[in-house]
Design a protein around this motif. Structure first.
Motif, PDB file in Angstrom:
ATOM      1  N   GLU A  95       6.633   0.708   7.365  1.00  0.00           N
ATOM      2  CA  GLU A  95       7.003   0.466   5.962  1.00  0.00           C
ATOM      3  C   GLU A  95       8.256  -0.415   5.883  1.00  0.00           C
ATOM      4  O   GLU A  95       8.328  -1.340   5.091  1.00  0.00           O
ATOM      5  N   GLN A  96       9.204  -0.109   6.755  1.00  0.00           N
ATOM      6  CA  GLN A  96      10.440  -0.908   6.805  1.00  0.00           C
ATOM      7  C   GLN A  96      10.110  -2.374   7.122  1.00  0.00           C
ATOM      8  O   GLN A  96      10.645  -3.287   6.518  1.00  0.00           O
ATOM      9  N   VAL A  97       9.188  -2.535   8.086  1.00  0.00           N
ATOM     10  CA  VAL A  97       8.807  -3.882   8.512  1.00  0.00           C
ATOM     11  C   VAL A  97       8.091  -4.620   7.372  1.00  0.00           C
ATOM     12  O   VAL A  97       8.403  -5.772   7.061  1.00  0.00           O
ATOM     13  N   TYR A  98       7.127  -3.938   6.745  1.00  0.00           N
ATOM     14  CA  TYR A  98       6.371  -4.559   5.655  1.00  0.00           C
ATOM     15  C   TYR A  98       7.312  -4.973   4.521  1.00  0.00           C
ATOM     16  O   TYR A  98       7.177  -6.043   3.924  1.00  0.00           O
ATOM     17  N   ASN A  99       8.257  -4.113   4.262  1.00  0.00           N
ATOM     18  CA  ASN A  99       9.216  -4.414   3.208  1.00  0.00           C
ATOM     19  C   ASN A  99      10.063  -5.636   3.581  1.00  0.00           C
ATOM     20  O   ASN A  99      10.271  -6.545   2.764  1.00  0.00           O
ATOM     21  N   ALA A 100      10.502  -5.668   4.841  1.00  0.00           N
ATOM     22  CA  ALA A 100      11.350  -6.788   5.289  1.00  0.00           C
ATOM     23  C   ALA A 100      10.613  -8.121   5.222  1.00  0.00           C
ATOM     24  O   ALA A 100      11.196  -9.140   4.838  1.00  0.00           O
ATOM     25  N   VAL A 101       9.308  -8.132   5.579  1.00  0.00           N
ATOM     26  CA  VAL A 101       8.603  -9.421   5.578  1.00  0.00           C
ATOM     27  C   VAL A 101       8.185  -9.849   4.167  1.00  0.00           C
ATOM     28  O   VAL A 101       7.769 -10.986   3.961  1.00  0.00           O
ATOM     29  N   GLY A 102       8.282  -8.929   3.204  1.00  0.00           N
ATOM     30  CA  GLY A 102       8.002  -9.315   1.813  1.00  0.00           C
ATOM     31  C   GLY A 102       6.665  -8.864   1.271  1.00  0.00           C
ATOM     32  O   GLY A 102       6.187  -9.421   0.278  1.00  0.00           O
ATOM     33  N   PHE A 103       6.040  -7.878   1.885  1.00  0.00           N
ATOM     34  CA  PHE A 103       4.788  -7.360   1.330  1.00  0.00           C
ATOM     35  C   PHE A 103       5.092  -6.467   0.122  1.00  0.00           C
ATOM     36  O   PHE A 103       6.096  -5.747   0.116  1.00  0.00           O
ATOM     37  N   VAL A 104       4.223  -6.527  -0.857  1.00  0.00           N
ATOM     38  CA  VAL A 104       4.376  -5.685  -2.054  1.00  0.00           C
ATOM     39  C   VAL A 104       4.024  -4.248  -1.669  1.00  0.00           C
ATOM     40  O   VAL A 104       3.003  -4.023  -1.010  1.00  0.00           O
ATOM     41  N   SER A 105       4.831  -3.305  -2.088  1.00  0.00           N
ATOM     42  CA  SER A 105       4.540  -1.929  -1.652  1.00  0.00           C
ATOM     43  C   SER A 105       3.381  -1.351  -2.486  1.00  0.00           C
ATOM     44  O   SER A 105       3.171  -1.737  -3.632  1.00  0.00           O
ATOM     45  N   LYS A 106       2.660  -0.441  -1.829  1.00  0.00           N
ATOM     46  CA  LYS A 106       1.421   0.125  -2.393  1.00  0.00           C
ATOM     47  C   LYS A 106       1.672   1.109  -3.522  1.00  0.00           C
ATOM     48  O   LYS A 106       0.962   1.127  -4.492  1.00  0.00           O
ATOM     49  N   ALA A 107       2.712   1.919  -3.348  1.00  0.00           N
ATOM     50  CA  ALA A 107       2.886   3.031  -4.274  1.00  0.00           C
ATOM     51  C   ALA A 107       3.402   2.583  -5.637  1.00  0.00           C
ATOM     52  O   ALA A 107       4.079   1.591  -5.752  1.00  0.00           O
TER      53      ALA A 107
END
Ligand code: TYM
Length: 333
Positions: free
Chosen positions: A321-333
């Motif tokens: 989740e930390q990685v996805y957030n850092a690369v700029g992916f929109v969070s699911k929740a």
């Protein structure tokens, strides 16, 4: 006090060998109380070379049994199967996007393994990136492996530093290889210039953890040496050097002690002596393995790797989740 984290794995591409034991597993057992340890069966890695599905399933379960038979305590270690934690494959994809073709082309294991295949799969090329994902998901401090994995640890460190500097955060901890002085490089008994490997087509080249005493002694008797007939630790006598390494790694005797012990004794007796200490060392492990390898232990083993996957998944999920957030992916929740 927070314990440092250890992570390591072995591919279920065959029955584990003396090389896996002396280079990795035995060291895991000695450090298991000191660290927070995660040990997994690297099944995703094993399919970089074609596996028979039935045999792979069997070998994966047997690897869990061999971990425990070698002395890993399932109560204190997280033991899991790599494919049960999907974050490994997902993080590998992210890391792929910042890995250079050139750096993967330089990996010696890739060069060796790809020479042996007609069609080289992308997975084999990408193997070190998946390995980096395994390690970085868990904030591993140390990775206990044999010498052949040193280069993979170096690329893991490079990828972690690159990612941290690209995204401006200390997302990944920079891990260190943990390579023991003895046993880190056990060579084939049939060709001492090559490492002992469970996928060697010639079974006389390796000692399987499940070989019987007779088979072990026979394989050592057949070990390729030279015509000097002097038990001496020398780069000119690679076969004997390998046998001395094995003997030393098991008995903890120094090479000079071993040279003295076998002074004036021919190779025949030395080879049998090495076979005997190896067979003695594996006796208890085999007893425990055959005890576990029975239907009455099925649920005991399943519980171990299911519980392990749950624990591992909890950690891996939050790191991804930390990685996805850092690369700029929109969070699911
Ligand atoms: P594998 O299955 O090839 O080897 C497992 C471990 O055994 C060590 N080893 C040896 N040590 C000494 N002499 C030998 N002849 C010998 N053969 C094998 C290896 O160095 C290794 O420690 N890529 C890893 C599996 C892996 C992994 C990871 C390890 C996947 N992801 C993350 C650590 C961290 C491998 O080579 O497996």
């Amino acid at each position: 006090m927070n314990k440092k984290t250890i992570l390591s794995g072995i591919q279920p591409s065959g029955i584990l060998t003396l090389g896996n034991y002396l280079g990795a597993l035995r060291n895991w057992v000695t450090i298991q109380h000191e660290y927070d340890c995660k040990f997994f069966i690297a099944d995703l890695h094993s399919i970089t070379v074609r596996q028979d599905p039935k045999v792979l399933r069997e070998n994966t379960k047997r690897a869990v049994m061999q971990y425990i038979a070698c002395g890993l305590d399932p109560q204190i270690n997280t033991i899991f199967v790599q494919s049960h934690v999907h974050e490994h494959a997902e993080l590998a994809w992210i890391l792929n996007c910042s890995t250079y073709m050139g750096e993967l082309s330089r990996m010696t294991q890739f060069k060796d393994k790809s020479q042996k295949q007609e069609n080289v799969g992308v997975g084999l090329f990408d193997y070190p990136v998946l390995m980096a994902a395994d390690i970085l998901l868990y904030d591993s401090d140390f990775v206990p492996v044999g010498e052949d994995q040193r280069q993979h640890l170096e690329i893991t460190r490079d990828l972690a530093k690159r990612f941290n500097s690209t995204y401006g955060e200390e997302i990944f901890k920079i891990p260190e290889a943990f390579i023991s002085e003895t046993g880190a490089r056990i060579m084939s008994l049939q060709d001492p210039t090559k490492k002992m490997s469970k996928s060697d087509p010639n079974p006389n080249g390796y000692i399987s953890l499940l070989d019987s005493r007779d088979v072990i002694i026979k394989k050592f008797k057949k070990a390729v040496t030279d015509s000097e007939n002097i038990v001496r630790y020398s780069d000119e006598q690679l076969g004997i050097q390998n046998l001395i390494n094995i003997y030393s790694s098991i008995t903890q005797k120094s090479t000079s002690e071993i040279e003295r012990e076998f002074e004036g004794v021919g190779y025949g007796k030395f080879k049998v002596a090495v076979g005997e200490v190896v067979a003695d060392a594996l006796e208890e492990i085999q007893k425990k393995f055959y005890e576990l390898n029975s239907p009455e232990y099925d649920s005991f083993l399943t519980e171990i790797y299911e519980k392990g996957a749950k624990t591992a998944h909890g950690i891996a999920k939050s790191k991804l989740e930390q990685v996805y957030n850092a690369v700029g992916f929109v969070s699911k929740a």
